[in-house]
Design an enzyme around this catalytic site. Structure first.
Site, short mmCIF file in Angstrom:
data_model
loop_
_atom_site.label_atom_id
_atom_site.label_comp_id
_atom_site.label_asym_id
_atom_site.label_seq_id
_atom_site.Cartn_x
_atom_site.Cartn_y
_atom_site.Cartn_z
N GLY A 221 -5.97 -51.18 -1.38
CA GLY A 221 -5.30 -50.19 -1.56
C GLY A 221 -5.64 -49.29 0.44
N THR A 223 -6.93 -48.70 4.05
CA THR A 223 -7.69 -49.34 5.02
C THR A 223 -8.86 -48.46 5.54
OG1 THR A 223 -6.37 -49.83 6.69
CG2 THR A 223 -8.35 -49.64 7.86
N ALA A 224 -9.21 -46.90 4.96
CA ALA A 224 -9.99 -46.15 4.99
C ALA A 224 -10.56 -46.54 3.35
CB ALA A 224 -9.56 -44.62 4.51
N GLU A 243 -7.60 -55.76 0.77
CA GLU A 243 -6.19 -56.12 0.88
C GLU A 243 -5.34 -54.50 1.86
OE1 GLU A 243 -4.53 -58.88 2.09
OE2 GLU A 243 -4.96 -60.48 1.02
N CYS A 277 2.54 -52.34 1.13
CA CYS A 277 1.61 -52.99 2.68
C CYS A 277 2.41 -53.84 3.64
CB CYS A 277 0.88 -53.36 2.50
SG CYS A 277 1.32 -55.18 0.90
P1 NAD Z 1 -6.32 -46.37 -2.09
O1 NAD Z 1 -7.50 -46.73 -1.31
O2 NAD Z 1 -5.87 -44.90 -2.10
O3 NAD Z 1 -6.83 -46.45 -4.07
C1 NAD Z 1 -6.85 -47.58 -4.34
C2 NAD Z 1 -7.57 -48.32 -5.09
O4 NAD Z 1 -8.70 -47.42 -4.97
C3 NAD Z 1 -6.83 -46.71 -6.69
O5 NAD Z 1 -7.41 -47.75 -7.66
C4 NAD Z 1 -8.24 -45.73 -6.23
O6 NAD Z 1 -8.34 -44.83 -7.41
C5 NAD Z 1 -9.30 -46.61 -5.90
N1 NAD Z 1 -9.88 -45.96 -4.64
C6 NAD Z 1 -10.20 -43.77 -4.43
N2 NAD Z 1 -11.14 -44.19 -3.24
C7 NAD Z 1 -12.24 -45.11 -3.48
C8 NAD Z 1 -13.55 -45.45 -3.19
N3 NAD Z 1 -14.25 -44.32 -2.57
N4 NAD Z 1 -14.31 -46.36 -3.98
C9 NAD Z 1 -13.88 -47.32 -4.75
N5 NAD Z 1 -12.69 -46.43 -4.55
C10 NAD Z 1 -11.64 -45.84 -4.61
O7 NAD Z 1 -4.39 -46.26 -1.74
P2 NAD Z 1 -3.12 -46.41 -2.98
O8 NAD Z 1 -3.21 -45.04 -2.34
O9 NAD Z 1 -3.24 -46.57 -4.21
O10 NAD Z 1 -2.37 -47.44 -2.22
C11 NAD Z 1 -1.25 -47.42 -1.10
C12 NAD Z 1 -2.31 -48.10 -0.01
O11 NAD Z 1 -2.57 -49.23 -0.84
C13 NAD Z 1 -1.74 -48.81 1.36
O12 NAD Z 1 -2.10 -48.23 2.88
C14 NAD Z 1 -1.19 -49.72 1.55
O13 NAD Z 1 -0.40 -50.26 2.39
C15 NAD Z 1 -2.35 -51.27 0.06
N6 NAD Z 1 -1.90 -51.81 0.01
C16 NAD Z 1 -2.13 -52.98 0.86
C17 NAD Z 1 -1.73 -54.53 0.24
C18 NAD Z 1 -2.50 -55.39 0.99
O14 NAD Z 1 -1.42 -56.59 0.04
N7 NAD Z 1 -3.26 -55.16 1.86
C19 NAD Z 1 -0.71 -54.21 -0.93
C20 NAD Z 1 -0.54 -52.80 -1.45
C21 NAD Z 1 -0.80 -51.70 -1.09
#
Ligand code: NAD
Length: 472
Positions: A221, A223-224, A243, A277
């Site tokens: 997900g 970076t933050a 990731e 990503c």
């Molecule tokens: P996100 O970080 O908002 O959410 C990802 C997951 O984390 C979701 O299931 C969300 O519900 C959960 N989440 C949110 N806040 C949380 C917390 N405080 N504690 C635990 N879990 C929490 O990301 P997104 O908007 O769903 O996805 C887009 C991001 O994912 C982009 O930054 C993208 O680059 C990244 N991404 C990275 C890869 C990689 O392999 N490097 C692959 C796909 C996506």
């Protein structure tokens, strides 16, 4: 309404998530949303299932994972259609993804009995060996852009190593995760080995990350969010794989075929509507071919078929949500106000749903927000360079380091530049990022650890060292 999956029970959770179909902007389905009690119940079910699952021989676990893979392949069309409708991705891509899920399960089924320890000649005369041990209950938290693929990249090695799993899909896209959980049970995996609990990240995800009975979090997900998960995991020293985001460079030298490089430059950033990503969202082009390449990219982008995800001819669908489209539009405005030149795209087509035409900005520079920040939408920034050193410096000028491409017919230069670009994944004369058998992951703020290949097995196991004294 789809219920949670905890053990072999289907609890109703504490609320409902309305799942949308982004190509229409209308509701598609309803899914139960987990509360704290459900998180605790899912972790408890996984903890109860762990001794039996980890105690099976690796060969027995492999047999069950092969059955799981076969079952997924037999349901590939159903999974692909769900994903195409729920994420808005073209059906051709979704079909590839469903089969990739089956391939990933098959790869790690095969890996289960080929992952073993060492015999180490230590100074003392006895026998020193290492064993690979499962970690315990693993929490998997995944995003909405490649829901079933990213879930399986974690699920398959975790299960192969003998862990049990609690999977939390993104609230926008929980449908295929629940279906995968059902198929795992149908394939004969014991109840509790795979549990699926949709719900908000701020509650369900955060509770998993802090839970004392969860040994590891596998996360993809932003970076933050990765930062928040690291903090929550610190309390119990959880293992964590992350990731995270990317702002991947695509370096194109002047000796490259402009038409080929332009086609790949467009495909590699606008696939999945830029919600990738690994999107090559910074195109760095040698000045000698810069005007020709920008023109060729614009022609290719204008020709892209943007439309109904279920039409096999579609190349780009909508963005996943209204919010994601608005965020992308804000970046289009920032690109123009920041001084870059909008060559094409960035507009809403006349149709329902969260569509946006693919946008190309030329004459971009570092410190413009469209160059420095991950947009996660169909926007690319193109900038010129004059020397190889400048190209490498521009490529590395990012807080991220996930993937990248470089194009040249001079292989000595190709090797030099490939070594100098600091990303976890790099392709030369190609825009591919993912090879199931090879490691995938990022440098710097793009993540921690590696997925795929045998590298993933290291991240879902402990190494135990045992010394046998033969002359006590
Ligand atoms: P996100 O970080 O908002 O959410 C990802 C997951 O984390 C979701 O299931 C969300 O519900 C959960 N989440 C949110 N806040 C949380 C917390 N405080 N504690 C635990 N879990 C929490 O990301 P997104 O908007 O769903 O996805 C887009 C991001 O994912 C982009 O930054 C993208 O680059 C990244 N991404 C990275 C890869 C990689 O392999 N490097 C692959 C796909 C996506």
């Amino acid at each position: 309404m789809h219920s949670l999956l905890i053990g072999d029970k289907r609890p109703a959770g504490s609320g409902r998530i309305t799942v949308l179909e982004p190509a229409l902007g209308t509701p598609m389905d309803e899914v139960a949303s987990a509360a704290e009690a459900d998180v605790n119940a899912a972790v408890a079910a996984a903890k109860t299932a762990f001794p039996h699952w980890s105690g099976l021989t690796a060969v027995a676990r492999a047999d069950l994972l092969f059955r799981f893979s076969d079952l997924v392949r037999s349901r590939a069309e159903e999974l692909a259609t769900l994903e195409a409708r729920n994420v808005g991705k073209p059906i051709g891509d979704a079909r590839w993804e469903a089969n990739h899920v089956a391939d990933t399960l098959r790869y790690y089924a095969g890996a289960a009995d080929k992952f073993f320890g060492e015999t180490i000649p230590v100074k003392k005369g006895g026998l020193d060996i290492t064993l690979r041990d499962a970690l315990g209950v693993v929490g998997l938290i995944v995003p909405w852009n490649f829901p079933m693929v990213i879930a399986t990249w974690k699920l398959a090695p975790a299960l192969a190593c003998g862990n049990t799993v609690v999977l939390k899909p993104a609230s926008l896209t929980p449908l295929t995760a629940l279906r995968l959980g059902e198929l795992a049970l149908e394939a004969g995996l014991p109840p509790g080995v795979v549990n699926v609990i949709p719900g908000p990240g701020s509650t369900v995800g955060a509770l998993l990350a802090a839970h004392p009975d969860v040994a590891k979090i596998g996360f993809t997900g932003e970076t933050a969010t990765g930062r928040a998960i690291l903090q929550a995991s610190a309390q119990t020293i959880k293992r964590v794989s992350l990731e995270l985001g990317g702002k991947s460079p695509n370096v194109i030298f002047g000796d490259t075929d402009v038409a080929v490089a332009a086609r790949h430059a467009v495909d590699s950033v606008f696939a999945n509507a830029g919600q990738d990503c690994c999107a090559r969202s910074r195109v760095i082009v040698e000045r000698s071919i810069y005007p020709a390449l920008v023109d060729a990219m614009a022609a290719a982008a204008r020709n892209m078929k943007v439309g109904d995800p279920l039409d096999p001819a579609t190349e780009m669908g909508p963005l996943v949500s209204a919010a994601q489209r608005e965020r992308t539009e804000q970046y289009v405005a920032l690109g123009t106000s920041g001084g870059a030149r909008l060559v094409c795209g960035g507009a809403r087509p006349e149709r329902p749903g969260f569509f946006l035409t693919p946008a190309i900005f030329a004459d971009a520079r570092p410190r413009m927000r469209i160059v420095d920040e991950e947009i996660f939408g169909p926007v690319v920034a193109v900038m010129p360079f004059d020397t190889e050193e400048e190209a490498v410096a521009l490529a590395n000028d990012s807080i991220y380091g996930l993937s990248g491409s470089l194009w040249t017919n001079d292989m000595k230069r190709g090797l030099r530049v490939a070594r100098a670009i600091r990303t976890g994944v790099l392709s030369v004369n190609s825009s591919s990022s993912v090879h199931l058998q090879a490691p995938f992951g990022g440098y710097r703020q793009s993540g921690l650890g590696r997925e795929l290949g045998m590298h993933a097995m290291d991240h879902y196991s402990e190494t135990k060292n045992i010394y046998f004294e033969t002359n006590p």
